[in-house]
Design an enzyme around this catalytic site. Structure first.
Site, PDB file in Angstrom:
ATOM      1  N   HIS A 240       0.833  -1.209   0.000  1.00  0.00           N
ATOM      2  CA  HIS A 240       0.000   0.000   0.000  1.00  0.00           C
ATOM      3  C   HIS A 240       0.872   1.266   0.000  1.00  0.00           C
ATOM      4  O   HIS A 240       0.731   2.128  -0.875  1.00  0.00           O
ATOM      5  CB  HIS A 240      -0.916  -0.022   1.226  1.00  0.00           C
ATOM      6  CG  HIS A 240      -1.849   1.147   1.322  1.00  0.00           C
ATOM      7  ND1 HIS A 240      -3.163   1.081   0.930  1.00  0.00           N
ATOM      8  CD2 HIS A 240      -1.658   2.416   1.752  1.00  0.00           C
ATOM      9  CE1 HIS A 240      -3.743   2.259   1.106  1.00  0.00           C
ATOM     10  NE2 HIS A 240      -2.853   3.100   1.616  1.00  0.00           N
ATOM     11  N   GLU A 241       1.767   1.352   0.954  1.00  0.00           N
ATOM     12  CA  GLU A 241       2.584   2.571   1.077  1.00  0.00           C
ATOM     13  C   GLU A 241       3.533   2.714  -0.118  1.00  0.00           C
ATOM     14  O   GLU A 241       3.807   3.824  -0.569  1.00  0.00           O
ATOM     15  CB  GLU A 241       3.365   2.577   2.397  1.00  0.00           C
ATOM     16  CG  GLU A 241       2.493   2.512   3.658  1.00  0.00           C
ATOM     17  CD  GLU A 241       1.363   3.539   3.718  1.00  0.00           C
ATOM     18  OE1 GLU A 241       1.492   4.615   3.096  1.00  0.00           O
ATOM     19  OE2 GLU A 241       0.349   3.256   4.384  1.00  0.00           O
TER      20      GLU A 241
ATOM     21  N   GLU B 185      -4.925   7.666  -3.010  1.00  0.00           N
ATOM     22  CA  GLU B 185      -5.368   6.388  -2.452  1.00  0.00           C
ATOM     23  C   GLU B 185      -5.583   5.360  -3.560  1.00  0.00           C
ATOM     24  O   GLU B 185      -5.358   4.168  -3.356  1.00  0.00           O
ATOM     25  CB  GLU B 185      -6.661   6.637  -1.660  1.00  0.00           C
ATOM     26  CG  GLU B 185      -6.883   5.750  -0.464  1.00  0.00           C
ATOM     27  CD  GLU B 185      -5.718   5.651   0.509  1.00  0.00           C
ATOM     28  OE1 GLU B 185      -4.931   6.626   0.659  1.00  0.00           O
ATOM     29  OE2 GLU B 185      -5.571   4.588   1.113  1.00  0.00           O
TER      30      GLU B 185
HETATM   31 ZN    ZN Z   1      -3.148   5.176   1.847  1.00  0.00          ZN
END
Ligand code: ZN
Length: 503
Positions: free
Chosen positions: A268-269, A298
């Site tokens: 994710h990061e 996001e």
């Molecule tokens: Zn995020």
């Protein structure tokens, strides 16, 4: 271009240069605080960061900034500004107006209030007692109601909050998007609830931390994350941060008895960081090397975490690698069992532990409550009940206490009402972009199967990343996919996934 105009542009650039320098210092100090700084440095460090942040505030709202923005953006003259300069000025003007409309003492009061509210929220959460937090949240909501009036909005006061995170998005649009999602996804939640639950106990065996670290470094390197322009470190709540052009750091959380925490936080990061690493470097000095919106940012992290990282194709290639790190734990587990386990769908109380399907109801619930709070249609004291009623209605589960319910997120304590919708929007954008990628790069899943992730990274670099915030969210979505935001792509993606998982 006249000399005077050039002089003004140079002066404007100088101001930005100062802001950039302060922000580099702030972000580095903040990263340090959240990773390696000793516990006893927290207080002094927080104060230092506060002082530096107020310097950024001062520059952004200074008389000099005001004069430069007014001069360079004056509508009755055409200075033939380069598009990038104009864009930068417009963004700074928005920021200027936003800050300036709030009286300085109110601004200060809000900072003090939210710092206090954040501390109390932690206590209230530990005690699972909403009553402790209630008076503070009441003040936060009240101040935000005042702010929305000062900022202004066309139709709904909540629009003024959305503007901070998702410029251009409104309650009117979100109501339609979320209503559509509810109608499409509620039957899917019911369908999944009737299926046999997926068991994945093997994910919770003991996984050596140093092996996890090696694995995570290997996986983000494979994605094309540039370790010469970043690093990966452990933390408590994973985040990505930008220090400067050549330094986009990521963090993760290693848990010895849960392989998935570090694995999916890291993917994710790294998704966020690859976006940041791939922006045109000429945007830097104009303060435009940022995400188009929170939702677009996001979308990039969720693409890597879920659409790639939780796909069957990804593990076709990487499961053998994974076993080579953890042969003992996974020797009797097939790739398919692993794939099902990391995708298991089940209604639960906690947003950050939710799967790709039920996650959206956590967001819709928060959106609906926030919107009514700001409009004054719900009172803060009634939140715990309203929360539980909606949980029951949407997911069929009711939290046992406030810690598992209304107190679980930090966002309300620091005043970031209006932020939650960006999470769901991120999924929607990701699904829509990826659908388009499928048309332009039909072999993308085959590529993933072979462990070639670079062609999909490059597609996103070209279409989304390089633009930073030179394009608005709407422009990006329309230019890349040829249509407005369309939630059908996410629904189709989830349906296909549920079929694969629960057939
Ligand atoms: Zn995020």
């Amino acid at each position: 271009m006249s000399n005077l105009v050039q002089e003004k542009i140079d002066a404007y650039k100088k101001l930005l240069q100062k802001i950039i320098a302060y922000e580099e210092a702030i972000n580095l100090m903040d990263w340090d605080l959240k990773t390696v700084a000793p516990k006893h440095s927290i207080e002094a460090r927080s104060e230092t960061i506060g002082v530096l942040s107020s310097e950024v505030f001062k520059i952004s709202t200074s008389k000099e900034m005001e004069e430069l923005l007014t001069f360079l953006l004056s509508s009755d003259k055409d200075y033939n500004l380069e598009p990038i300069v104009r864009r930068s000025l417009e963004e700074q003007k928005k920021e200027f107006d936003r800050y300036k409309r709030i009286p300085a003492d109110k601004h200060q009061e809000f900072v003090v209030l939210t710092t206090k509210a954040n501390n109390i929220w932690e206590e209230a959460k530990d005690a699972a007692d909403f009553k402790l937090f209630q008076p503070y949240l009441q003040q936060v909501v009240q101040m935000l109601q005042e702010f929305t009036e000062l900022w202004g909005y066309k139709e709904h006061p909540y629009d003024a909050l959305l503007e901070m995170y998702e410029p251009g998005m409104t309650v009117k649009q979100l109501d339609i998007i979320f209503q559509g999602l509810k109608e499409a996804l509620i039957p899917l939640v019911q369908e999944v609830a009737e299926k046999k639950a997926i068991i994945g106990d093997f994910l919770r065996l003991d996984y050596d931390l140093s092996k996890q670290k090696e694995l995570n470094e290997f996986l983000v390197d494979q994605m094309g994350y540039d370790f010469q322009a970043g690093r990966l470190d452990p933390t408590v709540h994973p985040f990505q941060t930008t220090i400067n052009r050549g330094d986009k750091r990521i963090t993760t959380k290693y848990v010895h008895n849960d392989l998935t925490v570090s694995l999916f936080s890291t993917l994710h990061e790294a998704g966020h960081a690859i976006y940041e690493q791939s922006m045109d470097s000429q945007l830097d000095e104009w303060l435009l090397a940022e995400g188009a919106s929170m939702g677009i940012h996001e979308s990039q992290s969720l693409f890597w975490e879920n659409i790639v990282g939780r796909s069957s194709e990804y593990w076709d290639y990487y499961y053998q690698k994974l076993i080579s790190y953890f042969p003992e734990q996974l020797k009797t587990v097939t790739k398919d069992e692993f794939y099902r386990a990391i995708n298991a769908m089940k209604a639960s109380f906690i947003r950050i532990e939710a799967d790709e399907l039920t996650y959206h109801f956590h967001i819709i619930l928060r959106y609906e409550l926030e919107k009514e709070l700001i409009a004054g249609n719900i009172q803060v004291k009634d939140l715990p009940k309203a929360w539980n009623d909606k949980m029951k209605e949407y997911l069929g589960v009711v939290p046992e206490n406030d810690a598992q319910g209304v107190l679980q997120d930090m966002h309300w304590s620091d005043g970031s009402l209006g932020y939650f919708p960006s999470y769901s929007l991120g999924y929607l954008y990701a699904a829509q972009f990826t659908h388009q990628m499928g048309k332009e790069l039909p072999e993308w899943k085959e590529q993933i199967k072979k462990g070639n992730l670079i062609s999909i990274k490059e597609w996103y670099n070209e279409k989304i990343h390089r633009h930073g915030r030179c394009k608005t969210t709407n422009e990006l979505v329309k230019e890349v996919t040829g249509e407005e935001l369309n939630p059908d792509y996410l629904t189709a993606y989830l349906k296909e996934k549920i079929n694969q998982l629960y057939q």
